[in-house]
Design a protein around this motif. Sequence first.
Motif, PDB file in Angstrom:
ATOM      1  N   TYR A 185       0.795  -1.220   0.000  1.00 10.10           N
ATOM      2  CA  TYR A 185       0.000   0.000   0.000  1.00 10.10           C
ATOM      3  C   TYR A 185       0.830   1.276   0.000  1.00 10.10           C
ATOM      4  O   TYR A 185       0.348   2.338   0.386  1.00 10.10           O
ATOM      5  N   THR A 186       2.075   1.202  -0.482  1.00  8.61           N
ATOM      6  CA  THR A 186       2.893   2.401  -0.649  1.00  8.61           C
ATOM      7  C   THR A 186       2.167   3.380  -1.579  1.00  8.61           C
ATOM      8  O   THR A 186       1.627   2.987  -2.607  1.00  8.61           O
ATOM      9  N   ARG A 222      -0.523   5.014  -0.620  1.00 12.13           N
ATOM     10  CA  ARG A 222      -1.914   5.096  -0.167  1.00 12.13           C
ATOM     11  C   ARG A 222      -1.994   5.734   1.213  1.00 12.13           C
ATOM     12  O   ARG A 222      -1.057   5.680   1.988  1.00 12.13           O
ATOM     13  N   ASP A 223      -3.144   6.315   1.530  1.00 12.57           N
ATOM     14  CA  ASP A 223      -3.391   6.892   2.844  1.00 12.57           C
ATOM     15  C   ASP A 223      -3.780   5.787   3.813  1.00 12.57           C
ATOM     16  O   ASP A 223      -4.612   4.928   3.493  1.00 12.57           O
ATOM     17  N   VAL A 224      -3.175   5.819   4.998  1.00 10.43           N
ATOM     18  CA  VAL A 224      -3.419   4.798   6.019  1.00 10.43           C
ATOM     19  C   VAL A 224      -3.468   5.441   7.399  1.00 10.43           C
ATOM     20  O   VAL A 224      -3.048   6.585   7.584  1.00 10.43           O
ATOM     21  N   ARG A 233       0.270   9.265   4.254  1.00 11.04           N
ATOM     22  CA  ARG A 233       0.503   8.489   3.040  1.00 11.04           C
ATOM     23  C   ARG A 233       1.839   7.760   3.173  1.00 11.04           C
ATOM     24  O   ARG A 233       2.852   8.353   3.525  1.00 11.04           O
ATOM     25  N   LEU A 243      -6.651   1.080   6.073  1.00 13.43           N
ATOM     26  CA  LEU A 243      -6.513   1.774   4.791  1.00 13.43           C
ATOM     27  C   LEU A 243      -7.489   2.928   4.675  1.00 13.43           C
ATOM     28  O   LEU A 243      -8.563   2.896   5.260  1.00 13.43           O
ATOM     29  N   GLY A 244      -7.107   3.909   3.881  1.00 13.42           N
ATOM     30  CA  GLY A 244      -8.010   4.990   3.504  1.00 13.42           C
ATOM     31  C   GLY A 244      -8.413   5.901   4.634  1.00 13.42           C
ATOM     32  O   GLY A 244      -7.704   6.071   5.607  1.00 13.42           O
TER      33      GLY A 244
END
Length: 85
Positions: free
Chosen positions: A10-11, A13-15, A28, A78-79
């Motif tokens: 998930y590099t 991506r917002d987490v 991110r 995630l997200g």
Amino acid sequence: MGYYELCCRYTGRDVTITCIDGKKYSGRITHVTDTHVYLQPTSSHFRGFGYGYGWGYGYGRRRFGFPIALAAITGFVLGAALWWI
């Protein structure tokens, strides 16, 4: 799947990451090493060190963001699911 593989997957991506001490960090994923995941803050809800000092930007980490030890991670979302925390 371990946190290293999950973070690599998930590099970009917002987490939201929860650590052993209960602190939550949102941002991110910009980089992952064998020992750390690096977050670039993307929200005013980011909890951690400030922009002008500490680990994040004052010690040569500008390229990758704020480092978090993979061994300290106890949760990963995630997200925008936990942006309100």
